[in-house]
Enzyme design. Structure first.
Site, PDB file in Angstrom:
ATOM      1  N   ASP A   1       0.928  -1.196  -0.066  1.00 52.58           N
ATOM      2  CA  ASP A   1       0.028   0.038  -0.089  1.00 52.58           C
ATOM      3  C   ASP A   1       0.806   1.140   0.053  1.00 52.58           C
ATOM      4  OD1 ASP A   1      -1.952  -1.851   0.266  1.00 52.58           O
ATOM      5  OD2 ASP A   1      -2.968  -1.154   1.925  1.00 52.58           O
TER       6      ASP A   1
ATOM      7  N   GLU B   1       3.647   1.696  -1.360  1.00 53.78           N
ATOM      8  CA  GLU B   1       4.287   2.035  -2.700  1.00 53.78           C
ATOM      9  C   GLU B   1       3.144   2.441  -3.546  1.00 53.78           C
ATOM     10  OE1 GLU B   1       6.970  -1.129  -5.165  1.00 53.78           O
ATOM     11  OE2 GLU B   1       6.032  -2.026  -3.193  1.00 53.78           O
ATOM     12  N   TYR B   2       1.817   2.074  -3.450  1.00 51.90           N
ATOM     13  CA  TYR B   2       0.760   2.472  -4.345  1.00 51.90           C
ATOM     14  C   TYR B   2       0.661   3.827  -3.856  1.00 51.90           C
ATOM     15  CZ  TYR B   2      -3.795   2.918  -6.172  1.00 51.90           C
ATOM     16  OH  TYR B   2      -4.823   3.020  -7.146  1.00 51.90           O
ATOM     17  N   ASP B   3       0.687   4.338  -2.541  1.00 56.14           N
ATOM     18  CA  ASP B   3       0.395   5.911  -2.021  1.00 56.14           C
ATOM     19  C   ASP B   3       1.493   6.646  -2.807  1.00 56.14           C
ATOM     20  OD1 ASP B   3      -1.901   4.930  -0.886  1.00 56.14           O
ATOM     21  OD2 ASP B   3      -1.076   4.636   1.161  1.00 56.14           O
TER      22      ASP B   3
ATOM     23  N   SER C   1     -36.898  -5.897 -14.258  1.00 54.16           N
ATOM     24  CA  SER C   1     -36.577  -6.527 -12.813  1.00 54.16           C
ATOM     25  C   SER C   1     -37.073  -7.918 -13.208  1.00 54.16           C
ATOM     26  CB  SER C   1     -37.607  -6.017 -11.784  1.00 54.16           C
ATOM     27  OG  SER C   1     -39.140  -5.847 -12.337  1.00 54.16           O
TER      28      SER C   1
ATOM     29  N   GLU D   1     -26.815 -17.514 -10.613  1.00 54.32           N
ATOM     30  CA  GLU D   1     -25.651 -16.445  -9.784  1.00 54.32           C
ATOM     31  C   GLU D   1     -26.525 -16.262  -8.430  1.00 54.32           C
ATOM     32  OE1 GLU D   1     -25.486 -12.466 -11.573  1.00 54.32           O
ATOM     33  OE2 GLU D   1     -26.861 -13.148 -13.012  1.00 54.32           O
TER      34      GLU D   1
ATOM     35  N   ARG E   1     -30.585   2.652 -11.551  1.00 54.25           N
ATOM     36  CA  ARG E   1     -31.724   1.917 -12.357  1.00 54.25           C
ATOM     37  C   ARG E   1     -33.107   2.779 -12.308  1.00 54.25           C
ATOM     38  NH1 ARG E   1     -36.278  -1.077 -10.969  1.00 54.25           N
ATOM     39  NH2 ARG E   1     -36.748  -2.559 -12.657  1.00 54.25           N
TER      40      ARG E   1
ATOM     41  N   GLU F   1     -24.653  -4.491  -9.896  1.00 50.51           N
ATOM     42  CA  GLU F   1     -25.284  -4.382  -8.524  1.00 50.51           C
ATOM     43  C   GLU F   1     -24.041  -3.733  -7.545  1.00 50.51           C
ATOM     44  OE1 GLU F   1     -28.659  -5.202  -8.483  1.00 50.51           O
ATOM     45  OE2 GLU F   1     -29.023  -5.099  -6.361  1.00 50.51           O
TER      46      GLU F   1
ATOM     47  N   TYR G   1     -23.414  -8.132 -14.202  1.00 48.11           N
ATOM     48  CA  TYR G   1     -24.342  -9.089 -14.334  1.00 48.11           C
ATOM     49  C   TYR G   1     -24.882  -9.259 -15.804  1.00 48.11           C
ATOM     50  CZ  TYR G   1     -28.253  -6.395 -12.896  1.00 48.11           C
ATOM     51  OH  TYR G   1     -29.187  -5.403 -12.507  1.00 48.11           O
TER      52      TYR G   1
ATOM     53  N   LYS H   1     -30.968 -17.815 -15.315  1.00 48.78           N
ATOM     54  CA  LYS H   1     -31.009 -17.315 -16.500  1.00 48.78           C
ATOM     55  C   LYS H   1     -30.732 -18.635 -17.662  1.00 48.78           C
ATOM     56  CE  LYS H   1     -29.639 -12.607 -15.358  1.00 48.78           C
ATOM     57  NZ  LYS H   1     -28.679 -11.463 -15.824  1.00 48.78           N
TER      58      LYS H   1
ATOM     59  N   LYS I   1     -36.080 -16.435  -4.708  1.00 47.30           N
ATOM     60  CA  LYS I   1     -35.813 -15.964  -3.650  1.00 47.30           C
ATOM     61  C   LYS I   1     -35.688 -16.810  -2.360  1.00 47.30           C
ATOM     62  CE  LYS I   1     -36.590 -11.697  -3.098  1.00 47.30           C
ATOM     63  NZ  LYS I   1     -37.421 -10.565  -3.539  1.00 47.30           N
TER      64      LYS I   1
ATOM     65  N   CYS J   1     -36.325  -3.792  41.055  1.00 52.01           N
ATOM     66  CA  CYS J   1     -35.635  -4.842  40.529  1.00 52.01           C
ATOM     67  C   CYS J   1     -36.928  -6.165  40.449  1.00 52.01           C
ATOM     68  CB  CYS J   1     -34.587  -5.487  41.042  1.00 52.01           C
ATOM     69  SG  CYS J   1     -33.888  -6.913  40.379  1.00 52.01           S
TER      70      CYS J   1
ATOM     71  N   CYS K   1     -35.102  -8.954  42.649  1.00 52.14           N
ATOM     72  CA  CYS K   1     -34.878  -9.053  44.310  1.00 52.14           C
ATOM     73  C   CYS K   1     -35.457  -7.479  44.883  1.00 52.14           C
ATOM     74  CB  CYS K   1     -33.357  -8.694  44.511  1.00 52.14           C
ATOM     75  SG  CYS K   1     -32.761  -6.896  43.775  1.00 52.14           S
TER      76      CYS K   1
ATOM     77  N   CYS L   1     -29.973  -2.563  38.322  1.00 57.00           N
ATOM     78  CA  CYS L   1     -30.370  -3.066  39.879  1.00 57.00           C
ATOM     79  C   CYS L   1     -29.163  -3.000  40.632  1.00 57.00           C
ATOM     80  CB  CYS L   1     -30.690  -4.535  39.866  1.00 57.00           C
ATOM     81  SG  CYS L   1     -30.710  -5.310  41.488  1.00 57.00           S
TER      82      CYS L   1
ATOM     83  N   CYS M   1     -28.217  -9.439  44.257  1.00 53.54           N
ATOM     84  CA  CYS M   1     -29.419  -9.579  43.862  1.00 53.54           C
ATOM     85  C   CYS M   1     -29.201 -11.076  42.962  1.00 53.54           C
ATOM     86  CB  CYS M   1     -29.701  -8.841  42.567  1.00 53.54           C
ATOM     87  SG  CYS M   1     -31.033  -9.252  41.520  1.00 53.54           S
TER      88      CYS M   1
HETATM   89  O1  JCF Z   1     -27.944  -9.710  -8.353  1.00 52.53           O
HETATM   90  C1  JCF Z   1     -28.960  -9.018  -8.674  1.00 52.53           C
HETATM   91  N1  JCF Z   1     -29.375  -8.386  -7.763  1.00 52.53           N
HETATM   92  C2  JCF Z   1     -29.416  -9.162 -10.166  1.00 52.53           C
HETATM   93  C3  JCF Z   1     -30.443  -8.466 -10.619  1.00 52.53           C
HETATM   94  C4  JCF Z   1     -28.579 -10.056 -10.788  1.00 52.53           C
HETATM   95  C5  JCF Z   1     -29.109 -10.178 -12.459  1.00 52.53           C
HETATM   96  O2  JCF Z   1     -28.432 -10.990 -13.104  1.00 52.53           O
HETATM   97  C6  JCF Z   1     -30.253  -9.626 -12.850  1.00 52.53           C
HETATM   98  C7  JCF Z   1     -30.899  -8.440 -11.874  1.00 52.53           C
HETATM   99  C8  JCF Z   1     -32.115  -7.922 -12.479  1.00 52.53           C
HETATM  100  C9  JCF Z   1     -32.410  -8.356 -13.730  1.00 52.53           C
HETATM  101  N2  JCF Z   1     -30.606  -9.624 -14.007  1.00 52.53           N
HETATM  102  C10 JCF Z   1     -31.572  -9.112 -14.416  1.00 52.53           C
HETATM  103  C11 JCF Z   1     -31.939  -9.078 -16.100  1.00 52.53           C
END
Ligand code: JCF
Length: 674
Positions: A33, A35-37, A82, A113, A136, A175, A227, A291, A315, A409, A412, A429, A434
């Site tokens: 780090d 060196e980077y700095d 979505s 994924e 978005r 994301e 993604y 997908k 989900k 309390c 007690c 207390c 107690c």
């Molecule tokens: O990780 C996500 N929240 C996520 C949202 C990943 C994806 O591949 C998505 C998405 C929302 C829409 N793909 C689409 C088409």
């Protein structure tokens, strides 16, 4: 402007971009780090003198720019759709069957994924340079947040052209997230500054991206996984997985837990695997995105108004649920602090039945206006105690009763005092004898990291205290097998085992002994530090506040609590009686030597990775001999991290915390010098 300067600036920009990529995307840095700095400071200096060299894709642009008055609107070239949700395997089966029917073939392969719980954004690159970033929004129109996106270290400011030339136009979707550990740190800092807390990492990410002042965003630990794409001129993708590979080649972070080539059965298995993985991931996910991998087939399936037919969000079951607060009771802790606890109508929260939730303290109840009878939102995060996030005032029917902290309390019946503790008020207390406090103190005294007496569980401790067989720590060592066997639910054999376990626990290290006393603010680490600094219990008992505060790693609160504890006459009697039972306190940690000339003297050091020259235990012994405290986890208080080969998460953490990092060669050179 001289040619050499231009070349130096361009070289620095190129090298810094590469090192930043290695660090933030590949997680595999090759320079320190420091060196980077140094390089970054040099580049800043040149760009300051010759502002023309300060191009928008320079790594110096990660720090944010002048604040905006408002966000501009960003119309997406292709709407950001979505996803439809699935909640069980049948939903996924239906999704698959619909695809099979529309596609007219029964072999369909999927890509799956982790579904990141963050904020969706789109990054637009023209001829390889980031020119616009947008949220978005509603999918059609978002907000322009280019300056803010530039501060995200893992967002390329320029596409890498190692494998493919950058196209004229490329929109990349991803994301933005904040890692769980970064979120905790961020909130901790906000708490210390008296600022409002973020409810979860997603809100923190959204709030950070919505700053008009990108300098604020730059200080927030944002990260991204990409993604998909929007417009992509001149690029031909065959499959979703192929597209991700190309994006990876352009320098974007792609999630490492993506799985390809999945049949329907494979998808369902991947979901189960991901559920198992979920807790150990560094960031929050709320499901799995499925997908169709073949982009030709995706096109054929097409989109509905809001969501594509070729993708699905499977989900995870929610970890929050609504239920009713039946009662609020008050628990008395080890130090006498009263904690209100909500008794709930039992409810299944993401697979676990929950019937109580901590309410923290009286202020919290008042702030959230929590009443008995309220409908409440309960969440369970990881394996922590369930919490009440909020109540629903609109669902009240008038029979709800406000909660008042008792003035006595509940156990007690002693008077309760309201004391300021850290930032909030605590009800306490103040009766040291107690029963409830005693039970908690004994529980702590015999727990794993203290005297570690197996067989003295919660129920037995309750019984022993209720029966009057334990009134003090010393009484634990006076328990007799015959008397124990008379207790309800206690077999003769287990009574014998218990007295044996008690006898065996009598030899204890000084560090554990201190911890077992349950002194406020003095946890496991304080026990260790005190046992390193002092050679015996007597020395610790005689130490002044100044002596204690002088120990590296012991703060003023702990120092004054420890001093106060041992200055108290009752505690002194308690300790004398305890020693009379025949316990043997051993200090197995040598007293820290006086070696102020060593660079490691009174420093906190963490060792990680593999050292070539010696075992880690040897390195630890050398460090301790030089006066260092070797600890196992990295925090902001760590002075040095010594990183051997294949160092992993501790190294990352140290970098993020700004801890000085040493490689093996440097460590060997410095330890020899001592
Ligand atoms: O990780 C996500 N929240 C996520 C949202 C990943 C994806 O591949 C998505 C998405 C929302 C829409 N793909 C689409 C088409």
């Amino acid at each position: 402007m001289d040619k050499d300067i231009i070349k130096e600036a361009l070289d620095l920009q190129r090298e810094l971009t590469e090192h930043s990529y290695r660090y933030h995307v590949l997680d595999d840095p090759v320079i320190s780090d420091a060196e980077y700095d140094r390089m970054l400071r040099r580049l800043l200096e040149i760009e300051e003198r010759f502002p023309k060299l300060s191009t928008p894709d320079s790594p110096t642009k990660r720090v944010g720019g002048p604040p905006l008055d408002a966000f501009e609107k960003a119309v997406h070239s292709i709407p950001m759709l979505s996803l439809d949700n699935a909640f069980n395997d049948e939903d996924v089966l239906e999704f698959h069957q619909r695809i099979v029917k529309l596609a007219g073939r029964d072999q369909v392969l999927y890509i799956a994924e982790p579904k990141l719980d963050g904020v969706a954004v789109e990054l637009r690159y023209e001829n390889g340079t980031l020119v616009r970033a947008a949220t978005r929004g509603d999918g059609v129109t978002g907000e322009v947040i280019t300056e803010n996106a530039r501060t995200i270290r893992s967002v390329p400011l320029k596409l890498k052209e190692d494998r493919l030339k950058a196209p004229a136009l490329l929109e990349v979707r991803g994301e933005v997230i904040i890692r769980k550990s970064d979120f905790e740190k961020l909130n901790q800092t906000r708490l210390e500054k008296g600022e409002s807390l973020f409810a979860n990492p997603r809100n923190a990410a959204a709030g950070s991206l919505r700053q008009l002042d990108s300098k604020i965003t730059a200080r927030r630990p944002l990260d991204i996984f990409v993604y998909g794409t929007g417009l992509a001129q001149g690029l031909e993708f065959q499959s979703q997985s192929g597209m991700l590979e190309i994006l990876q080649g352009f320098g974007f972070p792609v999630n490492p837990h993506i799985r390809t080539g999945l049949t329907l059965a494979g998808v369902l298995q991947a979901y189960k695997d991901l559920e198992t993985l979920r807790e150990s991931l560094a960031y929050e996910i709320d499901g799995m995105v499925i997908k169709v991998d073949d982009l030709g087939l995706q096109q054929l399936l097409g989109e509905k108004i809001k969501s594509p037919r070729w993708a699905l969000a499977y989900k995870f079951s929610a970890r929050e649920e609504t239920t009713t607060i039946k009662e609020i009771i008050v628990q008395v802790g080890r130090t006498g602090v009263l904690t209100p606890v909500a008794l709930l109508e039992p409810v299944n929260v993401g697979g676990v039945m929950v019937s109580r939730a901590t309410l923290h303290n009286e202020d919290e109840i008042r702030r959230k206006d929590i009443r008995i009878g309220d409908k409440a939102l309960v969440v369970r995060a990881g394996d922590v105690i369930p919490k009440i996030v909020r109540i629903f005032p609109d669902r009240r029917n008038g029979t709800e009763k406000p909660f008042a902290m008792p003035e006595q309390c509940p156990v007690c019946l002693s008077k309760i005092e309201r004391l300021k503790l850290d930032r909030s008020y605590m009800n306490k207390c103040v009766n040291a004898s107690c029963q409830a406090q005693l039970k908690e103190r004994i529980r702590h005294f015999v727990s794993k990291k203290a005297f570690d007496i197996e067989g003295l569980g919660r129920k037995i401790v309750d019984q022993l205290v209720d029966e009057g067989m334990i009134r003090s720590f010393a009484d634990v060592f006076k328990l007799e097998a015959e008397k124990l066997a008379e207790l309800e639910r206690m077999a003769e054999k287990s009574a014998g085992n218990l007295t044996q376990a008690i006898e065996a626990s009598k030899k204890i290290s000084l560090a554990r002994f201190i911890y077992s006393l349950g002194i406020q603010h003095a946890g496991e680490n304080a026990g260790k530090l005190l046992s390193q600094r002092f050679s015996s219990l007597e020395e610790i008992m005689a130490a002044s506040v100044a002596d204690l505060e002088g120990i590296h790693g012991i703060g003023p609160e702990t120092a004054s609590a420890v001093h106060g504890f041992f200055a108290n006459a009752e505690n002194q009697t308690m300790i004398r009686q305890l020693l009379e039972t025949g316990i043997e306190i051993q200090n197995d940690r040598p007293r820290a030597p006086e070696t102020p000339e060593s660079p490691f003297f009174q420093k906190r050091v963490v060792l990680t990775g593999t050292l070539a020259a010696m075992a880690r235990s040897e390195a630890q012994a050398l460090l301790e001999a030089a006066g260092a405290a070797v600890t196992s986890s990295v925090s902001a208080k760590t002075d040095f991290l010594i990183a051997g080969a294949d160092a992993g998460s501790k190294l990352d953490k140290a970098k993020k915390a700004g801890v000085r990092i040493m490689d093996e060669a440097e460590f060997l050179a410095l330890i020899r010098q001592a």
